[in-house]
Design a protein around this motif. Structure first.
Motif, PDB file in Angstrom:
ATOM      1  N   ILE A 415       1.049  -1.317  -0.069  1.00  0.00           N
ATOM      2  CA  ILE A 415       0.123   0.158   0.152  1.00  0.00           C
ATOM      3  C   ILE A 415       0.873   1.217   0.003  1.00  0.00           C
ATOM      4  CG2 ILE A 415      -1.623   1.236   1.212  1.00  0.00           C
ATOM      5  CD1 ILE A 415      -2.641  -1.038   2.390  1.00  0.00           C
ATOM      6  N   PRO A 416       0.970   2.014  -1.291  1.00  0.00           N
ATOM      7  CA  PRO A 416       0.241   1.557  -2.420  1.00  0.00           C
ATOM      8  C   PRO A 416       1.026   0.521  -3.219  1.00  0.00           C
ATOM      9  CG  PRO A 416       1.718   3.667  -2.542  1.00  0.00           C
ATOM     10  CD  PRO A 416       1.828   3.092  -1.156  1.00  0.00           C
ATOM     11  N   GLN A 417       0.295   0.177  -4.077  1.00  0.00           N
ATOM     12  CA  GLN A 417       0.729  -1.287  -4.860  1.00  0.00           C
ATOM     13  C   GLN A 417       1.956  -0.620  -5.736  1.00  0.00           C
ATOM     14  OE1 GLN A 417      -2.103  -3.969  -6.548  1.00  0.00           O
ATOM     15  NE2 GLN A 417      -1.469  -2.906  -8.431  1.00  0.00           N
ATOM     16  N   ASN A 436      15.495  -2.050 -34.520  1.00  0.00           N
ATOM     17  CA  ASN A 436      15.220  -1.422 -33.367  1.00  0.00           C
ATOM     18  C   ASN A 436      15.027  -2.247 -32.197  1.00  0.00           C
ATOM     19  OD1 ASN A 436      15.401   1.691 -34.039  1.00  0.00           O
ATOM     20  ND2 ASN A 436      13.717   1.116 -35.187  1.00  0.00           N
ATOM     21  N   MET A 437      15.956  -2.264 -31.312  1.00  0.00           N
ATOM     22  CA  MET A 437      15.859  -3.176 -30.028  1.00  0.00           C
ATOM     23  C   MET A 437      15.782  -2.338 -28.651  1.00  0.00           C
ATOM     24  SD  MET A 437      18.104  -6.476 -31.595  1.00  0.00           S
ATOM     25  CE  MET A 437      17.472  -7.512 -30.343  1.00  0.00           C
ATOM     26  N   THR A 438      15.263  -3.138 -27.812  1.00  0.00           N
ATOM     27  CA  THR A 438      15.649  -2.623 -26.240  1.00  0.00           C
ATOM     28  C   THR A 438      16.004  -3.648 -25.617  1.00  0.00           C
ATOM     29  OG1 THR A 438      13.372  -2.967 -25.702  1.00  0.00           O
ATOM     30  CG2 THR A 438      13.728  -0.740 -26.427  1.00  0.00           C
ATOM     31  N   LEU A 439      17.177  -3.860 -24.830  1.00  0.00           N
ATOM     32  CA  LEU A 439      17.805  -4.861 -24.186  1.00  0.00           C
ATOM     33  C   LEU A 439      18.436  -4.568 -23.006  1.00  0.00           C
ATOM     34  CD1 LEU A 439      19.546  -6.789 -27.182  1.00  0.00           C
ATOM     35  CD2 LEU A 439      17.442  -7.516 -26.031  1.00  0.00           C
ATOM     36  N   PRO A 440      17.666  -4.295 -21.987  1.00  0.00           N
ATOM     37  CA  PRO A 440      16.347  -4.538 -21.601  1.00  0.00           C
ATOM     38  C   PRO A 440      15.640  -3.227 -21.716  1.00  0.00           C
ATOM     39  CG  PRO A 440      17.326  -4.731 -19.798  1.00  0.00           C
ATOM     40  CD  PRO A 440      18.433  -4.273 -20.601  1.00  0.00           C
ATOM     41  N   THR A 441      14.065  -3.160 -21.279  1.00  0.00           N
ATOM     42  CA  THR A 441      13.523  -2.079 -20.883  1.00  0.00           C
ATOM     43  C   THR A 441      12.754  -2.221 -19.454  1.00  0.00           C
ATOM     44  OG1 THR A 441      12.834  -1.348 -23.223  1.00  0.00           O
ATOM     45  CG2 THR A 441      11.248  -0.708 -21.363  1.00  0.00           C
ATOM     46  N   LEU A 442      13.065  -1.317 -18.338  1.00  0.00           N
ATOM     47  CA  LEU A 442      12.796  -1.604 -17.171  1.00  0.00           C
ATOM     48  C   LEU A 442      11.613  -0.588 -16.958  1.00  0.00           C
ATOM     49  CD1 LEU A 442      13.261  -2.219 -14.137  1.00  0.00           C
ATOM     50  CD2 LEU A 442      14.936  -0.547 -14.087  1.00  0.00           C
ATOM     51  N   GLN A 443      10.580  -1.066 -16.512  1.00  0.00           N
ATOM     52  CA  GLN A 443       9.359   0.009 -16.007  1.00  0.00           C
ATOM     53  C   GLN A 443       8.932  -0.565 -14.696  1.00  0.00           C
ATOM     54  OE1 GLN A 443       6.984  -1.331 -19.753  1.00  0.00           O
ATOM     55  NE2 GLN A 443       6.725   1.306 -19.457  1.00  0.00           N
ATOM     56  N   ALA A 444       8.915   0.726 -13.813  1.00  0.00           N
ATOM     57  CA  ALA A 444       8.438   0.643 -12.382  1.00  0.00           C
ATOM     58  C   ALA A 444       7.301   1.726 -12.255  1.00  0.00           C
ATOM     59  CB  ALA A 444       9.281   0.573 -11.407  1.00  0.00           C
ATOM     60  N   SER A 445       6.387   1.371 -11.341  1.00  0.00           N
ATOM     61  CA  SER A 445       5.312   2.435 -11.195  1.00  0.00           C
ATOM     62  C   SER A 445       4.761   2.240  -9.568  1.00  0.00           C
ATOM     63  CB  SER A 445       4.181   2.244 -12.203  1.00  0.00           C
ATOM     64  OG  SER A 445       3.334   1.321 -11.992  1.00  0.00           O
ATOM     65  N   VAL A 446       4.304   3.247  -9.056  1.00  0.00           N
ATOM     66  CA  VAL A 446       3.749   3.398  -7.738  1.00  0.00           C
ATOM     67  C   VAL A 446       2.168   3.665  -8.139  1.00  0.00           C
ATOM     68  CG1 VAL A 446       3.576   4.121  -5.527  1.00  0.00           C
ATOM     69  CG2 VAL A 446       5.783   3.765  -6.569  1.00  0.00           C
ATOM     70  N   ASP A 447       1.401   2.976  -7.547  1.00  0.00           N
ATOM     71  CA  ASP A 447       0.067   3.245  -7.786  1.00  0.00           C
ATOM     72  C   ASP A 447      -0.512   4.651  -7.378  1.00  0.00           C
ATOM     73  OD1 ASP A 447      -2.587   2.723  -8.675  1.00  0.00           O
ATOM     74  OD2 ASP A 447      -3.043   1.351  -7.256  1.00  0.00           O
ATOM     75  N   ARG A 448      -1.692   5.400  -7.919  1.00  0.00           N
ATOM     76  CA  ARG A 448      -2.074   6.646  -7.543  1.00  0.00           C
ATOM     77  C   ARG A 448      -2.020   6.796  -5.909  1.00  0.00           C
ATOM     78  NH1 ARG A 448      -3.310   9.649 -11.923  1.00  0.00           N
ATOM     79  NH2 ARG A 448      -3.607   8.593 -13.758  1.00  0.00           N
ATOM     80  N   ILE A 449      -1.611   7.984  -5.613  1.00  0.00           N
ATOM     81  CA  ILE A 449      -1.885   8.248  -4.117  1.00  0.00           C
ATOM     82  C   ILE A 449      -2.870   9.717  -4.116  1.00  0.00           C
ATOM     83  CG2 ILE A 449      -0.669   9.084  -2.040  1.00  0.00           C
ATOM     84  CD1 ILE A 449       1.642   7.445  -3.150  1.00  0.00           C
ATOM     85  N   PHE A 450      -3.833   9.408  -3.268  1.00  0.00           N
ATOM     86  CA  PHE A 450      -4.875  10.322  -3.030  1.00  0.00           C
ATOM     87  C   PHE A 450      -4.531  11.251  -1.593  1.00  0.00           C
ATOM     88  CE2 PHE A 450      -6.804   7.991  -6.279  1.00  0.00           C
ATOM     89  CZ  PHE A 450      -7.443   8.883  -6.954  1.00  0.00           C
TER      90      PHE A 450
END
Length: 913
Positions: A415-417, A436-450
C-alpha cells in the motif's frame, strides 16, 4: 454353440469326485446349510423371486425352480476362503444382470444371461445379447442374438481398462486372460481394426487373422483399408504385420508391403520423417521436409527437418513444442536456408543465407497470481519470407514488419501497490532492413496516491481528487542494420537512459454539467549518451562527437480539459417508419502549456569564420527526447458525434421499436497555437465510421482540411485559403475503406479465419484476402477450415442443390492526395476473397483483386479441395506474378499414416541477393 463362441481349454481347479458327492447331498436334502470346521460359509443373495447360494466349492444352490427374472439390478457373487484357505474359484466380485432371464445349470456349472446381458468382473466389462459364465472353468462366452426379424443384434462389447473390442462373439478365460474373438472391432488411437479372427494371449499381445486396418470412421465399410493376413498386435504400442495390401473401395491396388509396422502408442513416439521429392527451376531436384522427430518427454518434443537441392542449396529447421498443464505452453521454431542460384562462375550466380527465429510462450493465469512471463518473438533476415524456397506464404511475404517482445511483470501487493516489469523488444522493417531493439526495458510504477482524500473513500471536489503517482522507465536501445545484427558494432552504438515522471492530476464538476480535468507533469531524464557539436576547419564541416557519461535534464508542463455531453432527440411520431433520431455530441476544449528550457542549449559555429552560430542541445537524439526551446501554449478543440435511429419493427411480437446505428462516430479536431506568430491554426481533421447491413459492412473515412493557402512552391503562407480565391478549407488528403463480409448463413457470426496461423503470427491479415499460406511441411491441413465449423456434420442426406454454403469478403480502399495541388488518387483498389462448397466435401475458393490506380489484377490465388473422408485432395494455384505457385496433394488425413501421400508442386522462382 461352437460356431458362435471360441473355446479355450483350461485346467480344472477341483476334482470331479468332490462335485459328485456334493450333487448327491444337494438332491437328497434340497436346501441345506453346510458348515466347514464349525465356520459358517453360506453365501446368499436374492434376485427377483429366487435365492442363490454358493457353498465352499462354488456350486450354486437355488431354492426354487424359477429360472426367469425381470430384475435388472446387478447381483453379486462373493467367494470367501474358509479356514483351510482353499483358493477361490473366482478372484473377485462378479456383477451381472439380464433383461429376459438368468439360468443356472448345476450340471455344466454354467450361468446363462439372456437379452441385454451385462457382466462385470475385476477390470472387465462385458455386454452382449447372451452371456454364458462357466464358473468351473473360469470362462465366459458372449455372442449376438436374433431379433423378431431374424437379424443379429446386441453385439458383444468387451472392455478391459481402456481397451474396447466389439466382436461378433468372444470366449474369455478369467485366469489365463486368453481369449478367442470373431470379427472383432477395436480402436487404437486413430486406427480402427477389424479382424476376422483374433487370439488374445495375455493383456499385451494379440494375434489377428485377415485384419483390416484403417483410419476411416466407417469400420464395416471403409473407403480404404490395409488388408493384413497375419498380425501381431500390442495395444497402445505397435502393430507388426505380414503381407499387407492397400485396398481402395474394396478394390486391391498394386501397392503392397511384404511386412509392415504401425505405431499405435497414445504417447508421442520418436521416428523418421519421410522427405518429399520434387523439382525447382532454380535449385534443381530436391528432397524437402525430411528428418527425425524426437519425443523427448510428455512436456516437450523436437523435430529436426532438412531440405537438400541438387545445386547445393540446403535448409535446416528445428521445431519444438512444450506445455505443462496449468503452468505454461509455447512453441519454438528456428529456420535456416542457404540458397544458391545458377552456377558458380556465371554472371547470374548468387548465394543467400536466410534465417528466422520464432518463439511464443504464454503463462496460464492459474500459475501465478502476481507475476507473469510471456514471449512473442519473430526475428531474422528481412528477406526470409520473400526468398524462402520452402515457404509459400504470400501474407507473410507482403508484411513489412517483424516484431518481438519478451516480458516479465510482477505486482507487489503493498500500500500503495507497486508494479514492476522487465522486457526486451524488437522491431524490424523488412524494406529498409532497419532494426530497433531494447535490451532490456525496465518499467516500475507506484499506484495513484490521493493525499487529501477522506478516510471514508468518497472523493468529491478539486482538492479531494488531487492524486499523483511515480513512474520509472529505463532503456538500453539499439538501432542497427540487418547486416550488423548481433555483431560487435551493434552493441557499441547502444544508447542507455532513464526517465522519471511524476504526473499530478485532479478532476471536478463545473456547474453540474461540465467535467474539468487538470494535470501537471514533472519529467526528469538521465542519460549516458550526449553529443557535442563543433566546426572542423581542417575538414571544413560540422563534427558531431558522441560523449559517454552521465547527464540529466528536467522539464515540466501543464494541461487542462473541459468537456460535456449533449443529447438531442428529433421525434417524427410513432406512426412513422423512423420514429426518432438521437444525436449525441461530446465537445471538448483543452489547453496545454510548456515553458522554454533554453538553459539546456549551447551554440556552435557553422562556418570557418566563426561569425555564424547555431543553437543545439547536447541531449538531441536521446532516448526520451530533448528539452524544448520554444515556448508552447495552445488551445485545442474536438467534437465527437454519434447518430442513432429508433425504427418501427414490423417483425417484432411485442411492438417495441428497434435501435439502428446510423453513424458510429463523426469526429472533428483542431488546435490553435497561442504562442505562434504565424500559421497558428492547425489543419482540421475530420474522421468517422459506421456499420451497415446488420453490422457486416464496416465503413471508415477521414480527411484533412487546411484553412491556409499555399504558394507556387507548395509552402503554406499566412493567408486563409478563402482569401486567396479558394474555398473555406483546402482538402489536402482523404481516405476511405469499406469492408464487407457476408455468407449463405445470413450474416452469421463465425467470422472468416482462413488465414494460416503462420500468417497471423508474422503480423499478416487474419482473413484470406491475400490468400492462404501453404504449409509445405504438412499439406494435410485444410485450406478452408473456419472457427465454428463442424467437420463431422453429414449433409449427404440433404438435397444439396438447395443449400450451397458460401462466404464472400470485400475490401475497398481509396486515398486522395492534394497537399501540393497534386489532385490525384494515391491508391485505389478492390480486394475480394470467397469460398463455396459445391457439393458435400467439395470446396472451391479464391483470393484476388483489382488495382484501379495501376490498372491491373492484384495477387490471385485459386483453391480447390476434396474431402474424401479418410483422405484429402487439394490443389492450390497462384497463376501469375512474382509469387506464382501451384501444388497438388492427395493423402491420408490421419497423422499416423501421413507418409502415405502423393504431392507435386512448383515453387515460386526466387531472386536471391
Amino acid at each position: 454353440m461352437s460356431q458362435i463362441y471360441t473355446k479355450i481349454l483350461l485346467l480344472v481347479l477341483h476334482t470331479k469326485l468332490f462335485y459328485i458327492v456334493f450333487l448327491v447331498l444337494f438332491l437328497i436334502t434340497g436346501k441345506t446349510t453346510i458348515y466347514s470346521q464349525e465356520i459358517k460359509t453360506k453365501k446368499t443373495f436374492e434376485s427377483g423371486k429366487k435365492t442363490v447360494q454358493l457353498n465352499e466349492s462354488g456350486a450354486i444352490i437355488v431354492n426354487d425352480s424359477v429360472k426367469k427374472t425381470t430384475n435388472n439390478n446387478p447381483e453379486e457373487i462373493t467367494i470367501k476362503n474358509d479356514s483351510i484357505k482353499k483358493k477361490p474359484l473366482l478372484e473377485g466380485i462378479v456383477k451381472r444382470k439380464a433383461k429376459d432371464y438368468e439360468k443356472a445349470n448345476q450340471k455344466t456349472k454354467e450361468l446363462t444371461l439372456y437379452n441385454e446381458a451385462e457382466l462385470y468382473y475385476t477390470d472387465i466389462e462385458l455386454k452382449a445379447g447372451i452371456i454364458i459364465l462357466n464358473y468351473e472353468k473360469n470362462e465366459v462366452y458372449a455372442g449376438r442374438i436374433k431379433d423378431s426379424l431374424g437379424n443379429y443384434t446386441q453385439y458383444p462389447v468387451f472392455k478391459q481398462g481402456e481397451n474396447i473390442i466389439e466382436p461378433d462373439s468372444i470366449r474369455f478365460n478369467f485366469k489365463t486372460k486368453k481369449a478367442l474373438v470373431w470379427n472383432s472391432k477395436t480402436k487404437q488411437g486413430e486406427m480402427n481394426i477389424l479382424a476376422e479372427k483374433s487370439k488374445r494371449e495375455n493383456d499385451s499381445v494379440y494375434f489377428l487373422k485377415n485384419a483390416r486396418i484403417t483410419t476411416s470412421k466407417n469400420v464395416l465399410d471403409p473407403e480404404y483399408y490395409f488388408l493384413v493376413r497375419k498380425v501381431k498386435f500390442v495395444p497402445k504400442k505397435k502393430v507388426v504385420a505380414g503381407f499387407t495390401n492397400l485396398y481402395i473401395a474394396d478394390v486391391p491396388t498394386p501397392l503392397f508391403l511384404p511386412f509392415s509396422y504401425f505405431p499405435m502408442t497414445e504417447e508421442s513416439t520418436s521416428g523418421f520423417i519421410v522427405p518429399t521429392p520434387g523439382q525447382s527451376n532454380q535449385q534443381g531436384y530436391f528432397l524437402q521436409n525430411g528428418g527425425y522427430y524426437f519425443a523427448l518427454s510428455d512436456y516437450y518434443d523436437l523435430a529436426i527437418l532438412g531440405d537438400y537441392y541438387t545445386n547445393g542449396s540446403y535448409g535446416l529447421r528445428f521445431e519444438s513444442s512444450y506445455a505443462k498443464r496449468y503452468k505454461y505452453n509455447g512453441r519454438v521454431n528456428f529456420r535456416l536456408e542457404n540458397n544458391i542460384q545458377s552456377e558458380k562462375g556465371l554472371p547470374d550466380y548468387s548465394r543467400s543465407s536466410q534465417y528466422n527465429i520464432q518463439w511464443s510462450h504464454s503463462q496460464d493465469a492459474k500459475a501465478a497470481a502476481n507475476s507473469r512471463f510471456s514471449a512473442s518473438v519473430n526475428l531474422g533476415s528481412s528477406q526470409y519470407f520473400r526468398q524462402s524456397v520452402n515457404l509459400a506464404n504470400v501474407g507473410s511475404s507482403l508484411n513489412n514488419n517483424l516484431s518481438s517482445s519478451i516480458s516479465y511483470s510482477k505486482t507487489f501487493q503493498t500500500i500503495p501497490q507497486i508494479n514492476f516489469s522487465l522486457s526486451a523488444t524488437h522491431n524490424q522493417n523488412t524494406n529498409t532492413e532497419l532494426i530497433n531493439m531494447t535490451l532490456p526495458t525496465l518499467q516500475a510504477s507506484v499506484d495513484r496516491i490521493f493525499p487529501f482524500a477522506p478516510k471514508d473513500g468518497i472523493k468529491k471536489g478539486f482538492f479531494k481528487n488531487i492524486n499523483f503517482q511515480y513512474n520509472l522507465r529505463g532503456e538500453n536501445r539499439i538501432t542497427t542494420a540487418d547486416s550488423l545484427f548481433f555483431k560487435p558494432q551493434m552493441f557499441r552504438d547502444a544508447k542507455t537512459g532513464f526517465q522519471h515522471s511524476i504526473p499530478i492530476s485532479t478532476n471536478f464538476k463545473l456547474l453540474n454539467h461540465f467535467s474539468v480535468t487538470t494535470s501537471a507533469n514533472y519529467n526528469e531524464v538521465w542519460t549516458l549518451n550526449t553529443v557535442e557539436k563543433s566546426f572542423s576547419s581542417s575538414e571544413n564541416k560540422i563534427i558531431t562527437e558522441d560523449v559517454k557519461g552521465f547527464d540529466a535534464f528536467r522539464t515540466y508542463n501543464f494541461s487542462a480539459n473541459l468537456g460535456t455531453t449533449i443529447y438531442g432527440t428529433f421525434d417524427f411520431g410513432e406512426d412513422k417508419k423512423i420514429q426518432a433520431i438521437r444525436h449525441v455530441m461530446r465537445p471538448n476544449i483543452s489547453y496545454s502549456y510548456a515553458p522554454s528550457f533554453e538553459k539546456y542549449y549551447d551554440t556552435y559555429a557553422i562556418d570557418a569564420t566563426g561569425n555564424t552560430m547555431s543553437d543545439y542541445t547536447r541531449f538531441e537524439g536521446g532516448l526520451f527526447g530533448a528539452p524544448g526551446k520554444v515556448y508552447a501554449s495552445s488551445v485545442g478543440f474536438s467534437l465527437s458525434n454519434s447518430f442513432e435511429a429508433k425504427v418501427r419493427d414490423d417483425e417484432s411480437t411485442t411492438g417495441k421499436p428497434k435501435k439502428v446505428m446510423l453513424l458510429n462516430s463523426l469526429n472533428i479536431a483542431t488546435t490553435y497555437n497561442l504562442a505562434a506568430d504565424s500559421l497558428a491554426l492547425a489543419p482540421l481533421r475530420v474522421s468517422g465510421g459506421t456499420l451497415l447491413f446488420k453490422q457486416k459492412m464496416n465503413v471508415n473515412f477521414a480527411t484533412t482540411l487546411d484553412p491556409y493557402a499555399i504558394d507556387n512552391s507548395g509552402t503554406r503562407i499566412e493567408r486563409f485559403n478563402i482569401d486567396n480565391g479558394g474555398s473555406l478549407f483546402r482538402m489536402t488528403s482523404a481516405n476511405m475503406t469499406v469492408n464487407y463480409a457476408f455468407s449463405s448463413t445470413d450474416f452469421n457470426n463465425k467470422g472468416n479465419t482462413n488465414a494460416s496461423n503462420q500468417t497471423a503470427q508474422n503480423g499478416g491479415r487474419q482473413d484470406d484476402l491475400f490468400g492462404i499460406g501453404s504449409n509445405l511441411n504438412d499439406n494435410r491441413e485444410s485450406l478452408f477450415n473456419k472457427d465454428g465449423e463442424d467437420e463431422d456434420e453429414d449433409t449427404s442426406d440433404e438435397w444439396y442443390n438447395t443449400k450451397l454454403p458460401w462466404d464472400l469478403n470485400l475490401a475497398y480502399s481509396v486515398t486522395y492526395n492534394n497537399r501540393n495541388r497534386e489532385n490525384e488518387i494515391g491508391s485505389h483498389s478492390l480486394m475480394m476473397s470467397g469460398n463455396i462448397e459445391m457439393a458435400p466435401r467439395w470446396k472451391v475458393g479464391f483470393s484476388s483483386g483489382y488495382d484501379f490506380k495501376q490498372k491491373g489484377v492484384t495477387f490471385t490465388q485459386l483453391r480447390f479441395e476434396r474431402d474424401l473422408e479418410s483422405w484429402r485432395m487439394s490443389f492450390n494455384w497462384v497463376p501469375y506474378g512474382t509469387n506464382s505457385y501451384w501444388g497438388f496433394f492427395i493423402g491420408i488425413s490421419s497423422s499416423v499414416l501421413s507418409d502415405i501421400k502423393w504431392e507435386k508442386r512448383q515453387l515460386p522462382d526466387r531472386v536471391f541477393r
